[in-house]
Scaffold this active site. Structure first.
Site, PDB file in Angstrom:
ATOM      1  N   LYS A  13      27.354   6.275 -22.273  1.00  0.00           N
ATOM      2  CA  LYS A  13      26.439   7.439 -22.772  1.00  0.00           C
ATOM      3  C   LYS A  13      25.796   8.068 -21.339  1.00  0.00           C
ATOM      4  O   LYS A  13      25.600   7.271 -20.715  1.00  0.00           O
ATOM      5  CB  LYS A  13      25.457   7.125 -23.680  1.00  0.00           C
ATOM      6  CG  LYS A  13      24.349   5.852 -23.263  1.00  0.00           C
ATOM      7  CD  LYS A  13      23.214   6.401 -22.441  1.00  0.00           C
ATOM      8  CE  LYS A  13      22.137   5.310 -22.161  1.00  0.00           C
ATOM      9  NZ  LYS A  13      21.307   5.562 -21.140  1.00  0.00           N
ATOM     10  N   GLY A  94      23.460  -1.557 -14.740  1.00  0.00           N
ATOM     11  CA  GLY A  94      22.434  -1.094 -14.313  1.00  0.00           C
ATOM     12  C   GLY A  94      22.480   0.220 -13.684  1.00  0.00           C
ATOM     13  O   GLY A  94      21.715   0.739 -12.649  1.00  0.00           O
ATOM     14  N   ALA A  95      23.001   1.158 -14.686  1.00  0.00           N
ATOM     15  CA  ALA A  95      23.584   2.667 -14.146  1.00  0.00           C
ATOM     16  C   ALA A  95      23.147   3.465 -14.982  1.00  0.00           C
ATOM     17  O   ALA A  95      22.842   4.606 -14.609  1.00  0.00           O
ATOM     18  CB  ALA A  95      24.973   2.739 -14.306  1.00  0.00           C
ATOM     19  N   GLY A  96      22.425   3.090 -16.208  1.00  0.00           N
ATOM     20  CA  GLY A  96      21.677   3.970 -17.226  1.00  0.00           C
ATOM     21  C   GLY A  96      22.926   4.816 -17.926  1.00  0.00           C
ATOM     22  O   GLY A  96      22.543   5.674 -18.942  1.00  0.00           O
ATOM     23  N   LEU A  97      24.053   4.061 -17.985  1.00  0.00           N
ATOM     24  CA  LEU A  97      25.171   4.644 -18.660  1.00  0.00           C
ATOM     25  C   LEU A  97      25.255   3.839 -20.162  1.00  0.00           C
ATOM     26  O   LEU A  97      26.365   3.806 -20.740  1.00  0.00           O
ATOM     27  CB  LEU A  97      26.463   4.699 -17.962  1.00  0.00           C
ATOM     28  CG  LEU A  97      26.358   5.611 -16.569  1.00  0.00           C
ATOM     29  CD1 LEU A  97      27.463   5.290 -15.841  1.00  0.00           C
ATOM     30  CD2 LEU A  97      26.371   6.835 -17.076  1.00  0.00           C
ATOM     31  N   GLY A  98      24.428   2.710 -20.446  1.00  0.00           N
ATOM     32  CA  GLY A  98      24.449   2.098 -21.538  1.00  0.00           C
ATOM     33  C   GLY A  98      25.679   1.090 -21.672  1.00  0.00           C
ATOM     34  O   GLY A  98      26.208   0.922 -22.947  1.00  0.00           O
ATOM     35  N   GLY A  99      26.218   0.893 -20.868  1.00  0.00           N
ATOM     36  CA  GLY A  99      27.542  -0.176 -20.633  1.00  0.00           C
ATOM     37  C   GLY A  99      27.256  -1.181 -21.359  1.00  0.00           C
ATOM     38  O   GLY A  99      28.102  -1.471 -22.558  1.00  0.00           O
ATOM     39  N   ASP A 134      18.831   0.608 -26.992  1.00  0.00           N
ATOM     40  CA  ASP A 134      19.899   1.900 -26.912  1.00  0.00           C
ATOM     41  C   ASP A 134      21.258   1.277 -28.136  1.00  0.00           C
ATOM     42  O   ASP A 134      21.923   2.104 -28.132  1.00  0.00           O
ATOM     43  CB  ASP A 134      20.608   1.655 -25.479  1.00  0.00           C
ATOM     44  CG  ASP A 134      19.841   2.360 -24.336  1.00  0.00           C
ATOM     45  OD1 ASP A 134      18.846   3.216 -24.946  1.00  0.00           O
ATOM     46  OD2 ASP A 134      20.177   2.624 -23.498  1.00  0.00           O
TER      47      ASP A 134
HETATM   48  O1  C5P Z   1      15.295  -2.747 -25.514  1.00  0.00           O
HETATM   49  P1  C5P Z   1      15.818  -3.252 -23.849  1.00  0.00           P
HETATM   50  O2  C5P Z   1      15.922  -4.721 -23.844  1.00  0.00           O
HETATM   51  O3  C5P Z   1      17.282  -2.411 -23.844  1.00  0.00           O
HETATM   52  O4  C5P Z   1      14.704  -2.896 -23.024  1.00  0.00           O
HETATM   53  C1  C5P Z   1      14.649  -3.150 -21.714  1.00  0.00           C
HETATM   54  C2  C5P Z   1      13.334  -2.842 -21.213  1.00  0.00           C
HETATM   55  O5  C5P Z   1      12.917  -1.295 -21.032  1.00  0.00           O
HETATM   56  C3  C5P Z   1      12.152  -3.048 -22.095  1.00  0.00           C
HETATM   57  O6  C5P Z   1      11.794  -4.697 -21.899  1.00  0.00           O
HETATM   58  C4  C5P Z   1      10.785  -2.330 -21.741  1.00  0.00           C
HETATM   59  O7  C5P Z   1      10.446  -2.903 -20.311  1.00  0.00           O
HETATM   60  C5  C5P Z   1      11.592  -0.913 -21.400  1.00  0.00           C
HETATM   61  N1  C5P Z   1      11.782   0.098 -22.684  1.00  0.00           N
HETATM   62  C6  C5P Z   1      10.514   0.669 -22.933  1.00  0.00           C
HETATM   63  N2  C5P Z   1      10.477   1.519 -23.829  1.00  0.00           N
HETATM   64  C7  C5P Z   1      11.428   1.659 -24.491  1.00  0.00           C
HETATM   65  C8  C5P Z   1      12.950   1.229 -24.198  1.00  0.00           C
HETATM   66  C9  C5P Z   1      12.790   0.156 -23.317  1.00  0.00           C
HETATM   67  O8  C5P Z   1       9.574   0.291 -22.179  1.00  0.00           O
HETATM   68  N3  C5P Z   1      11.549   2.598 -25.579  1.00  0.00           N
END
Ligand code: C5P
Length: 279
Positions: A13, A94-99, A134
């Protein structure tokens, strides 16, 4: 591999729009994001197995999100055996692409279809939210708007066709680190987001509140964005919390040329987004 094995593409994504509000009491940030699926994809081979096991040669120790998703699915459905998944990784980590999230969403959807008594959609959505912020949006192939911490999802529909150049600066960014550096500016989050009808409308709404902290943590992201703009992209931005930067183009040729000419990116790719006429 049993005769019920499924080959599944888990598409990456990009966040066309990502507006982040204040940090909530549970530690997450309230957000509004417009998520588009793109053609870059991991490939998963899912089959029945006595116990759940995930084999992902690109990630030492396997892919934990898929393992968690499948264990949770089997537990919730009262399924006493499990699944074997092989993941051919194409989406950088770790790319922001939601892999990782796309893999977990695809595993949930397609393993559920292999169950004798599949869970209903709302249950799959609930499990997805337990895996990561995500994951619920990535259960859908169409463009979605996600709110809350990412778990309240509305399907918007199909986007106009476009092409992306993608560039990774070589260092991943951890989502948590980027959020921690984000300073909320008090702007209200948008109430409504309309599906863009043209590529120009799509380009005009590209904006990401995490771009500043991501570019501060990895200055190469700023350089990649500026290079894509100089190479003629309609808009360029970090995706999600980075570290991949995308540039939006009308044609595949333009995107390929930009990906080939951008400097300081050990990994580049091109990808389609939106609805392209069948080849
Ligand atoms: O939900 P996920 O494990 O992917 O989120 C990773 C980290 O990103 C969370 O521990 C939080 O620090 C941050 N995050 C956030 N607010 C969001 C989504 C993620 O602060 N809406």
């Amino acid at each position: 591999m049993t005769e019920d094995a499924a080959i599944v593409r888990a598409c990456a994504k990009i966040n066309l729009l990502l507006r982040v509000g204040p940090r909530r009491e549970d530690g997450y940030h309230e957000l509004v994001t417009l998520i588009a699926r793109i053609s870059l994809a991991d490939v998963l081979l899912i089959s029945d197995a006595p116990e759940t096991a995930v084999d992902c040669p690109a990630i030492p120790g396997g892919d934990t999100l898929v393992t968690r998703a499948l264990r949770l699915l089997c537990e919730t459905a009262g399924h006493t055996s499990g699944f074997h998944v092989h993941i051919d990784k194409r989406i950088p980590h770790g790319a922001g692409l939601g892999g990782g999230s796309a893999d977990a969403a695809a595993a949930l959807r397609f393993a559920n279809d292999l169950l004798p008594r599949p869970l209903i959609d709302s249950e799959i959505h609930r499990l997805a939210a337990l895996i990561g912020s995500d994951v619920p949006a990535l259960l859908h192939d169409e463009a979605t708007v996600a709110r809350g911490r990412g778990d309240r999802v509305e399907v918007l529909g199909h986007l106009p066709a476009g092409w992306l150049a993608l560039a990774h600066p070589g260092r991943p960014l951890a989502t948590r680190d980027v959020y921690q550096r984000y300073v909320a500016d008090g702007r209200p989050l948008p109430q409504t987001i309309a599906l863009p009808q043209t590529l120009e409308e799509m380009a005009a709404l590209i904006e990401n509140d995490l771009a500043v902290p991501a570019e501060d943590l990895e200055p190469a992201c700023r350089s990649l964005r500026e290079q894509f703009m100089a190479l003629g992209s309609m808009a360029a931005c970090v995706s999600g919390s980075g570290s991949v930067v995308f540039g939006l183009f009308h044609t595949e040729q333009e995107a390929t040329t930009a990906a080939a000419n951008v400097e300081g990116a050990p990994w580049t790719a091109t990808a389609a987004l939106g609805t392209h006429p069948a080849a």
